[in-house]
Design an enzyme around this catalytic site. Structure first.
Site, mmCIF file in Angstrom:
data_model
loop_
_atom_site.group_PDB
_atom_site.id
_atom_site.type_symbol
_atom_site.label_atom_id
_atom_site.label_comp_id
_atom_site.label_asym_id
_atom_site.label_seq_id
_atom_site.Cartn_x
_atom_site.Cartn_y
_atom_site.Cartn_z
ATOM 1 N N ARG A 186 7.787 -13.760 -47.278
ATOM 2 C CA ARG A 186 7.416 -12.399 -46.918
ATOM 3 C C ARG A 186 8.382 -11.370 -47.482
ATOM 4 N NH1 ARG A 186 4.387 -13.500 -42.021
ATOM 5 N NH2 ARG A 186 3.754 -11.740 -40.804
ATOM 6 N N ARG A 189 -8.063 -9.008 -31.958
ATOM 7 C CA ARG A 189 -7.668 -10.415 -32.038
ATOM 8 C C ARG A 189 -7.153 -10.895 -30.678
ATOM 9 N NH1 ARG A 189 -3.952 -12.398 -36.944
ATOM 10 N NH2 ARG A 189 -2.240 -11.287 -35.944
ATOM 11 N N ARG A 236 -1.616 -10.828 -28.512
ATOM 12 C CA ARG A 236 -0.225 -10.917 -28.938
ATOM 13 C C ARG A 236 0.433 -9.545 -28.796
ATOM 14 N NH1 ARG A 236 -0.567 -13.712 -34.811
ATOM 15 N NH2 ARG A 236 1.085 -12.189 -35.163
ATOM 16 N N ARG A 241 4.021 -3.061 -38.451
ATOM 17 C CA ARG A 241 3.849 -4.287 -39.249
ATOM 18 C C ARG A 241 3.239 -3.950 -40.607
ATOM 19 N NH1 ARG A 241 0.409 -8.072 -35.777
ATOM 20 N NH2 ARG A 241 0.920 -9.662 -37.303
#
Ligand code: AMP
Length: 213
Positions: A88, A127, A160, A171
């Site tokens: 990443r 999600r 989450r 993010r």
């Protein structure tokens, strides 16, 4: 087959990785899943990583590279793997190159999955994950049969912390500044295959199949 999946959070890397696992019989190595397993088991590594993850920041490179080094020693990695969420950062990609050189392995492809930010935000906020078995659902495309209950194990579904609106933008910013430069890194190695991530799961999977031809 040794493949890396690169793309912003929520673009479908995990879902597509699982399809590649079935097709090529290779393991999915997801650093995010490994870190979450450590948090759930309350290990020292998990406690350390959680301070970064809660804020939507990246866990330090040395922690991640050591986790991967140990994972690569396992027998199931012998014939390949799908790397999902790793590398990443440029130092992680450089660390991976060194590791591969030592064991005389080469990557086959780096799949770069793209989608626009509005779509990513929509997907991430919908999600849900199972507390027990880690299965992932999306209330928009793949909802559970019973609200908030896992179809596979009956566990409770949760959102989450890092999929909550305040953290999502962070993010995405981290992706742009730290992970997007990897595309150039692997482009120079002639490994990049771009895949449009805006379609359905099947459409994206078909894009990946063509990219790997
Ligand atoms: P993911 O499940 O891949 O979206 O990862 C969730 C979180 O875990 C990220 O926002 C980071 O905090 C951390 N993480 C996962 N993989 C890495 C990595 N390769 N390098 C640094 N942090 C990571």
């Amino acid at each position: 087959m040794r493949v890396i999946l690169i793309g912003p959070p929520g673009v479908g890397k995990g879902t597509q990785a699982k399809l590649l696992v079935k097709k090529y019989h290779i393991p999915q190595i997801s650093t995010g899943d490994m870190l979450r397993a450590n948090i759930q088991q309350n290990t020292a590594l998990g406690q350390h990583a959680n301070t970064f993850m809660e804020a939507g920041k990246l866990v330090p490179d040395d922690v991640i590279l050591e986790m991967i080094r140990v994972r690569f020693l396992e027998a199931d990695c012998k014939d390949g793997y799908v790397l999902d969420g790793f590398p990443r950062t440029i130092p992680q990609a450089e660390g991976l190159e060194l590791m591969l050189k030592k064991i005389d392995q080469k990557l086959d492809a780096v799949l770069v999955i793209t989608a626009d930010n509005a779509e990513i935000i929509r997907r991430l906020s919908s999600r849900r994950s199972c507390q027990e078995c880690g299965a992932v659902y999306n209330l928009l495309f793949s909802p559970p049969h019973k609200t908030d209950i896992c179809d596979h194990c009956g566990g409770k579904l949760y959102q989450r912390d890092d999929d909550k609106p305040a953290t999502i933008q962070n993010r995405l910013d981290v992706y742009e500044s730290q992970t997007a430069p990897l595309v150039e890194f692997y482009y120079k190695m002639d490994l990049v295959r771009k895949v449009n991530g805006m379609g359905t799961i099947d459409e994206v999977s078909e894009g990946i199949r063509k990219a790997l031809e």
